[in-house]
Design a protein around this motif. Sequence first.
Motif, PDB file in Angstrom:
ATOM      1  N   ARG A  99       0.506   3.806  -2.954  1.00  0.00           N
ATOM      2  CA  ARG A  99      -0.770   4.459  -3.207  1.00  0.00           C
ATOM      3  C   ARG A  99      -1.249   5.346  -2.076  1.00  0.00           C
ATOM      4  NH1 ARG A  99      -4.978  -0.625  -2.839  1.00  0.00           N
ATOM      5  NH2 ARG A  99      -3.240  -1.947  -3.299  1.00  0.00           N
ATOM      6  N   GLU A 100      -0.478   5.458  -1.014  1.00  0.00           N
ATOM      7  CA  GLU A 100      -0.894   6.269   0.128  1.00  0.00           C
ATOM      8  C   GLU A 100       0.217   7.217   0.543  1.00  0.00           C
ATOM      9  OE1 GLU A 100      -2.771   8.250   2.395  1.00  0.00           O
ATOM     10  OE2 GLU A 100      -4.028   6.479   2.036  1.00  0.00           O
ATOM     11  N   ASP A 101      -0.052   8.521   0.474  1.00  0.00           N
ATOM     12  CA  ASP A 101       0.924   9.538   0.875  1.00  0.00           C
ATOM     13  C   ASP A 101       0.907   9.792   2.377  1.00  0.00           C
ATOM     14  OD1 ASP A 101       1.744   9.927  -1.752  1.00  0.00           O
ATOM     15  OD2 ASP A 101       0.253  11.503  -2.097  1.00  0.00           O
ATOM     16  N   ASP A 102      -0.200   9.497   3.031  1.00  0.00           N
ATOM     17  CA  ASP A 102      -0.353   9.739   4.459  1.00  0.00           C
ATOM     18  C   ASP A 102       0.090   8.499   5.234  1.00  0.00           C
ATOM     19  OD1 ASP A 102      -1.099  10.308   7.047  1.00  0.00           O
ATOM     20  OD2 ASP A 102      -3.156  10.884   6.542  1.00  0.00           O
ATOM     21  N   HIS A 130      -4.013  -0.831   5.569  1.00  0.00           N
ATOM     22  CA  HIS A 130      -4.231   0.477   4.964  1.00  0.00           C
ATOM     23  C   HIS A 130      -5.623   0.952   5.358  1.00  0.00           C
ATOM     24  CE1 HIS A 130      -5.082   3.091   1.231  1.00  0.00           C
ATOM     25  NE2 HIS A 130      -4.484   3.807   2.147  1.00  0.00           N
ATOM     26  N   TYR A 131      -5.652   2.006   6.164  1.00  0.00           N
ATOM     27  CA  TYR A 131      -6.900   2.598   6.640  1.00  0.00           C
ATOM     28  C   TYR A 131      -7.236   3.769   5.720  1.00  0.00           C
ATOM     29  CZ  TYR A 131      -6.204  -0.316  10.692  1.00  0.00           C
ATOM     30  OH  TYR A 131      -6.032  -1.397  11.515  1.00  0.00           O
ATOM     31  N   ALA A 132      -7.942   3.492   4.631  1.00  0.00           N
ATOM     32  CA  ALA A 132      -8.166   4.468   3.573  1.00  0.00           C
ATOM     33  C   ALA A 132      -9.008   5.666   4.004  1.00  0.00           C
ATOM     34  CB  ALA A 132      -8.812   3.787   2.362  1.00  0.00           C
ATOM     35  N   ASP A 133      -9.961   5.460   4.890  1.00  0.00           N
ATOM     36  CA  ASP A 133     -10.871   6.548   5.270  1.00  0.00           C
ATOM     37  C   ASP A 133     -10.534   7.206   6.599  1.00  0.00           C
ATOM     38  OD1 ASP A 133     -12.322   6.234   2.967  1.00  0.00           O
ATOM     39  OD2 ASP A 133     -13.811   4.919   3.882  1.00  0.00           O
ATOM     40  N   TRP A 148       3.535   3.051  10.123  1.00  0.00           N
ATOM     41  CA  TRP A 148       4.496   2.960   9.029  1.00  0.00           C
ATOM     42  C   TRP A 148       5.762   3.765   9.298  1.00  0.00           C
ATOM     43  CZ3 TRP A 148       5.801  -0.520   6.069  1.00  0.00           C
ATOM     44  CH2 TRP A 148       6.489  -0.301   4.877  1.00  0.00           C
ATOM     45  N   TYR A 170       0.805  -1.220   0.000  1.00  0.00           N
ATOM     46  CA  TYR A 170       0.000   0.000   0.000  1.00  0.00           C
ATOM     47  C   TYR A 170       0.842   1.277   0.000  1.00  0.00           C
ATOM     48  CZ  TYR A 170      -3.157  -3.659   1.429  1.00  0.00           C
ATOM     49  OH  TYR A 170      -3.855  -4.839   1.481  1.00  0.00           O
ATOM     50  N   ARG A 198      -1.918   6.377   7.826  1.00  0.00           N
ATOM     51  CA  ARG A 198      -2.957   5.432   7.410  1.00  0.00           C
ATOM     52  C   ARG A 198      -2.393   4.049   7.087  1.00  0.00           C
ATOM     53  NH1 ARG A 198      -7.639   8.592   4.327  1.00  0.00           N
ATOM     54  NH2 ARG A 198      -7.612  10.467   5.589  1.00  0.00           N
ATOM     55  N   LEU A 199      -1.078   3.916   7.225  1.00  0.00           N
ATOM     56  CA  LEU A 199      -0.401   2.643   6.958  1.00  0.00           C
ATOM     57  C   LEU A 199       0.167   2.089   8.252  1.00  0.00           C
ATOM     58  CD1 LEU A 199       1.617   3.648   3.766  1.00  0.00           C
ATOM     59  CD2 LEU A 199      -0.551   2.398   3.848  1.00  0.00           C
TER      60      LEU A 199
END
Length: 179
Positions: A94-97, A138-141, A167, A91, A100-101
């Motif tokens: 695809r995740e900048d934050d 990955h906590y997308a929301d 992360w 993940y 959330r990882l």
Amino acid sequence: MTRYVALLRGVNVGSTRLAMADLRRLVTDLGHEDVKTYLQSGNVVFGSTVRDAERLAAGIERALADELGLSVPVLVRSARELAAVAGGNPYAEREDDATRLLVAFLATAPKRSTVDALTVPGGENVAFTVTGREVYLHYADGGYGRSKFTNAYLEKKLAVVATTRNWKSVRALAELAAG
């Protein structure tokens, strides 16, 4: 000498309090070298001539119990294993934050049947990948703090001891362990 990271479960997040100076002393007294802690949440990096991660974990657990009266699960990964975890997050691209990882480290690889049955609680937008003794999350929301897909949930559903790190911590520990 091999570099290792010991991850203590549930330290300084509930009723289990442990000063990092005590943790460094304890690990040093066990004969390990170049002992460093990261943050206040039970992360310790060290060098050892012992090549058995389970034996290292058991020794730290026993010392915590004998010297400090703490019953704390300890999971150990070699620097090489942690580098693979830090480089293998499906993940990360695809995740900048980074908040959330997360990665849940498992004491043992879970049974295939428990992995196949693992689902995210009702309506949450959480992606997960179980790879060996790690679960990439990955906590997308939103963040981990509002989710029901927690360390305790993973332990119950996978029937293994787990400890979860964000992360940023995973990457920092991998760098510390690399030297």
